[in-house]
Design a protein around this motif. Structure first.
Motif, PDB file in Angstrom:
ATOM      1  N   UNK A  23       0.852  -1.191   0.000  1.00 42.01           N
ATOM      2  CA  UNK A  23       0.000   0.000   0.000  1.00 42.01           C
ATOM      3  C   UNK A  23       0.891   1.246   0.000  1.00 42.01           C
ATOM      4  N   UNK A  24       0.800   2.038  -1.053  1.00 42.13           N
ATOM      5  CA  UNK A  24       1.660   3.215  -1.192  1.00 42.13           C
ATOM      6  C   UNK A  24       0.836   4.409  -1.635  1.00 42.13           C
ATOM      7  N   UNK A  25       1.019   5.533  -0.955  1.00 44.59           N
ATOM      8  CA  UNK A  25       0.265   6.704  -1.383  1.00 44.59           C
ATOM      9  C   UNK A  25       0.540   7.950  -0.569  1.00 44.59           C
ATOM     10  N   UNK A  26      -0.441   8.843  -0.557  1.00 42.02           N
ATOM     11  CA  UNK A  26      -0.298  10.180   0.006  1.00 42.02           C
ATOM     12  C   UNK A  26      -1.581  10.541   0.750  1.00 42.02           C
ATOM     13  N   UNK A  27      -1.456  11.345   1.782  1.00 43.88           N
ATOM     14  CA  UNK A  27      -2.626  11.888   2.471  1.00 43.88           C
ATOM     15  C   UNK A  27      -3.187  13.063   1.670  1.00 43.88           C
ATOM     16  N   UNK A  28      -4.518  13.181   1.671  1.00 44.13           N
ATOM     17  CA  UNK A  28      -5.209  14.253   0.947  1.00 44.13           C
ATOM     18  C   UNK A  28      -5.995  15.077   1.965  1.00 44.13           C
ATOM     19  N   UNK A  29      -5.305  15.918   2.753  1.00 39.22           N
ATOM     20  CA  UNK A  29      -5.975  16.686   3.806  1.00 39.22           C
ATOM     21  C   UNK A  29      -6.700  17.918   3.261  1.00 39.22           C
ATOM     22  N   UNK A  30      -7.392  18.576   4.157  1.00 37.57           N
ATOM     23  CA  UNK A  30      -8.125  19.798   3.861  1.00 37.57           C
ATOM     24  C   UNK A  30      -9.317  19.949   4.781  1.00 37.57           C
ATOM     25  N   UNK A  31     -10.135  18.902   4.872  1.00 35.16           N
ATOM     26  CA  UNK A  31     -11.272  18.921   5.790  1.00 35.16           C
ATOM     27  C   UNK A  31     -10.819  19.015   7.239  1.00 35.16           C
ATOM     28  N   UNK A  32      -9.615  18.519   7.525  1.00 32.33           N
ATOM     29  CA  UNK A  32      -9.099  18.509   8.894  1.00 32.33           C
ATOM     30  C   UNK A  32      -8.387  19.802   9.268  1.00 32.33           C
ATOM     31  N   UNK A  33      -8.223  20.723   8.329  1.00 30.67           N
ATOM     32  CA  UNK A  33      -7.531  21.971   8.655  1.00 30.67           C
ATOM     33  C   UNK A  33      -8.264  22.664   9.806  1.00 30.67           C
ATOM     34  N   UNK A  34      -7.505  23.069  10.800  1.00 27.85           N
ATOM     35  CA  UNK A  34      -8.069  23.685  11.994  1.00 27.85           C
ATOM     36  C   UNK A  34      -8.159  22.744  13.171  1.00 27.85           C
ATOM     37  N   UNK A  40     -10.463  19.727  19.150  1.00 24.82           N
ATOM     38  CA  UNK A  40     -11.423  20.690  18.608  1.00 24.82           C
ATOM     39  C   UNK A  40     -11.115  20.909  17.130  1.00 24.82           C
ATOM     40  N   UNK A  41     -12.159  21.039  16.332  1.00 19.77           N
ATOM     41  CA  UNK A  41     -12.001  21.187  14.885  1.00 19.77           C
ATOM     42  C   UNK A  41     -12.943  22.272  14.368  1.00 19.77           C
ATOM     43  N   UNK A  42     -12.661  23.539  14.671  1.00 19.65           N
ATOM     44  CA  UNK A  42     -13.530  24.619  14.202  1.00 19.65           C
ATOM     45  C   UNK A  42     -13.566  24.659  12.683  1.00 19.65           C
ATOM     46  N   UNK A  43     -14.708  24.986  12.107  1.00 17.14           N
ATOM     47  CA  UNK A  43     -14.880  24.852  10.654  1.00 17.14           C
ATOM     48  C   UNK A  43     -14.204  25.917   9.813  1.00 17.14           C
ATOM     49  N   UNK A  44     -13.775  27.032  10.406  1.00 17.58           N
ATOM     50  CA  UNK A  44     -13.331  28.176   9.620  1.00 17.58           C
ATOM     51  C   UNK A  44     -12.141  27.940   8.720  1.00 17.58           C
ATOM     52  N   UNK A  45     -11.265  26.968   9.058  1.00 19.51           N
ATOM     53  CA  UNK A  45     -10.054  26.765   8.273  1.00 19.51           C
ATOM     54  C   UNK A  45     -10.152  25.638   7.253  1.00 19.51           C
ATOM     55  N   UNK A  46     -11.268  24.957   7.201  1.00 15.94           N
ATOM     56  CA  UNK A  46     -11.397  23.823   6.283  1.00 15.94           C
ATOM     57  C   UNK A  46     -11.336  24.265   4.827  1.00 15.94           C
ATOM     58  N   UNK A  47     -10.587  23.494   4.045  1.00 15.69           N
ATOM     59  CA  UNK A  47     -10.533  23.700   2.598  1.00 15.69           C
ATOM     60  C   UNK A  47     -10.741  22.348   1.943  1.00 15.69           C
ATOM     61  N   UNK A  48     -11.929  22.111   1.465  1.00 12.72           N
ATOM     62  CA  UNK A  48     -12.290  20.803   0.915  1.00 12.72           C
ATOM     63  C   UNK A  48     -11.381  20.484  -0.270  1.00 12.72           C
ATOM     64  N   UNK A  49     -10.724  19.316  -0.264  1.00  9.26           N
ATOM     65  CA  UNK A  49      -9.761  19.007  -1.340  1.00  9.26           C
ATOM     66  C   UNK A  49     -10.426  18.485  -2.613  1.00  9.26           C
ATOM     67  N   UNK A  50     -11.464  19.174  -3.070  1.00 14.24           N
ATOM     68  CA  UNK A  50     -12.119  18.871  -4.338  1.00 14.24           C
ATOM     69  C   UNK A  50     -12.498  20.183  -5.016  1.00 14.24           C
ATOM     70  N   UNK A  51     -12.202  20.311  -6.285  1.00 17.28           N
ATOM     71  CA  UNK A  51     -12.525  21.555  -6.997  1.00 17.28           C
ATOM     72  C   UNK A  51     -14.022  21.784  -7.037  1.00 17.28           C
ATOM     73  N   UNK A 389     -10.897  29.426   3.920  1.00 23.04           N
ATOM     74  CA  UNK A 389     -10.013  30.556   4.076  1.00 23.04           C
ATOM     75  C   UNK A 389      -9.358  30.926   2.767  1.00 23.04           C
ATOM     76  N   UNK A 390      -8.575  31.994   2.728  1.00 26.86           N
ATOM     77  CA  UNK A 390      -8.007  32.484   1.489  1.00 26.86           C
ATOM     78  C   UNK A 390      -6.836  31.681   0.978  1.00 26.86           C
ATOM     79  N   UNK A 391      -6.210  30.865   1.808  1.00 26.23           N
ATOM     80  CA  UNK A 391      -5.043  30.126   1.345  1.00 26.23           C
ATOM     81  C   UNK A 391      -5.045  28.740   1.942  1.00 26.23           C
ATOM     82  N   UNK A 392      -4.302  27.833   1.283  1.00 27.26           N
ATOM     83  CA  UNK A 392      -4.292  26.438   1.707  1.00 27.26           C
ATOM     84  C   UNK A 392      -3.299  26.240   2.834  1.00 27.26           C
ATOM     85  N   UNK A 393      -3.578  26.786   3.999  1.00 21.96           N
ATOM     86  CA  UNK A 393      -2.703  26.614   5.151  1.00 21.96           C
ATOM     87  C   UNK A 393      -3.310  25.600   6.084  1.00 21.96           C
TER      88      UNK A 393
END
Length: 459
Positions: A23-34, A40-51, A389-393
């Protein structure tokens, strides 16, 4: 010199097994930002990793790595709060689950294994699961709901929890046992379940913390341990926080410790999170770490790099490729330290392995007698776009707090675990050393013998 002694001397120098990692691959985060390390996982920083959800092109990234780097596994983090719309103990929010399922479907459509990762550090808003915070029953319930949704798809992996820490490992192992039972009884009878230890699932302390021994006791309802895989993480900076540019260790000693334990106890693990920066110290040490893992695939059966998805290029450990979908370009960390050791320099799969892999990827499951359907089917629910948010941080809070909690000494361990460890350290050890014997049927071993045998016979 006789043949037998020469052969024995040669075999002593070989790694226990060297085959291509499964099994080889990469994590695809974004929903977990924050998400912070206290759950605690406040919603303000989430960036869904789908266009299509207004975020980054996680779907294109996964397609790129499947097609160009022979990858087959992606980790998809999601906060517990998001799944139940911040209502602990509630049924999954239909809209939010359908949104997450879009990401799952994008992953499954590549033919890959897709790892659900509840990204809450064994907590809900500060309270430890089963240890003063949410009841075990609440945690089992969310997993039972997810298991029912994906019970018919063997390509879905269940990552019980991201990076538990600062908890009673004895009690946490009991919680994990309940979750395993709940997942299996919900109908997901054969899928891989990943079992994470304390101290942020650190590979270096997985044995000394008692995590390996206690989690290895967990079993399926039928008493078997099929599909129960230990879940390891490890970074290379000064305090295992994944926040520093410089790498100070190659982690080989730590992975050797847990690797030896796995081999002795006939268990296996997936490294579901590890990463590094593009600093020269990291290019060197991350490559060294991964070369070691790639040559011990009898016990380390999976590797997932952190991370891509919604991470921007300025994120310290970004594996996000540059360019656009269909024309992505990987950075040096990916090409030199992941693709090279795990794909380009790994033994090629045999014809039988390739055929099996192809057949598995092409399987399509239909509704069974209980009415469960293939999770690859798209949902008809209304899609709601996440505010981003404005950037993918990423959550700098997560890593900074983790850094503070870990301190410069990674080895803070739970007293109860240490005490039990000293009482029955060898409970699960099997003295049969067959698991440590070389894999004589592997392509690499066959090629090796074809080369050395004439020399050995002539000695």
């Amino acid at each position: 010199m006789r043949v037998a002694p020469a052969l024995a001397a040669f075999l002593a120098l070989l790694p226990p097994a060297w085959g291509r990692i499964k099994y080889l691959g990469v994590a695809i985060p974004g929903l977990d930002f924050g998400c912070e390390i206290y759950g605690s996982c406040p919603p303000g920083e989430r960036i869904f990793p789908l266009t299509e959800m207004g975020g980054s092109d996680g779907e294109g990234q996964m397609q790129h790595w499947v097609g160009n780097a022979d990858m087959n596994t992606f980790r998809l983090p999601v906060p517990w709060q998001y799944l139940v719309n911040d209502q602990l103990g509630a049924k999954m929010d239909e809209t939010n689950f359908n949104n997450y399922n879009k990401l799952m479907k994008a992953c499954l459509d590549t033919g890959s294994y897709c790892m659900i990762d509840i990204h809450n550090f064994a907590r809900w808003n500060g309270g430890i699961v089963g240890q003063g915070g949410p009841d075990d029953e609440d945690f089992v319930d969310i997993w039972a709901q997810l298991a029912k949704k994906y019970a018919n798809n063997d390509k879905v992996m269940f990552g019980i929890m991201n990076e538990p820490h600062d908890l009673d490992i004895v009690r946490w192992a009991q919680t994990c046992q309940k979750v395993v039972t709940g997942i299996r009884k919900a109908g997901a009878e054969s899928q891989i379940i990943l079992l994470p230890g304390t101290n942020f699932a650190s590979a270096e302390t997985f044995v000394s913390s008692g995590s390996a021994r206690l989690l290895a006791k967990i079993s399926n309802p039928d008493g078997s341990k099929d599909g129960l895989i230990l879940d390891l993480h490890k970074y290379l900076d000064i305090n295992n926080s994944g926040t520093h540019v410089e790498c100070t260790t190659d982690n080989v000693a730590g992975f050797k410790t847990i690797g030896d334990w796995l081999r002795k106890n006939k268990r296996q693990a997936i490294i579901s999170e590890t990463g590094a920066s593009l600093d020269p110290t990291c290019i060197e040490k991350f490559c060294t770490q991964n070369e070691y893992i790639a040559k011990n695939t009898d016990v380390f059966i999976g590797f997932v790099g952190w991370g891509a998805g919604s991470f921007g290029f300025r994120y310290v450990m970004s594996l996000t490729p540059s360019g656009e979908s269909g024309n992505f370009k990987d950075n040096e960390l990916m090409t030199e330290c992941i693709i090279k050791p795990f794909v380009e320099e790994a033994p090629k799969p045999t014809h039988t392995e390739e055929q099996t892999s192809t057949e598995t990827a092409s399987e399509t499951k239909t509704s069974d007698s209980n009415g469960r359907t293939d999770s690859n089917e798209s949902t008809d629910s209304t899609v709601s776009t996440e505010s981003t948010g404005p950037s993918a941080t990423t959550s700098t809070t997560k890593k900074i707090l983790k850094e503070t909690s870990s301190g410069l000494n990674e080895g803070s361990l739970e007293t109860s675990a240490a005490n039990e460890e000293s009482d029955d350290e060898d409970d699960n050890v099997d003295d049969d050393d067959s698991a440590a014997r070389p894999n004589f049927e592997s392509p690499a071993m066959g090629a090796t013998f074809a080369i050395i045998m004439p020399f050995l016979i002539g000695m």
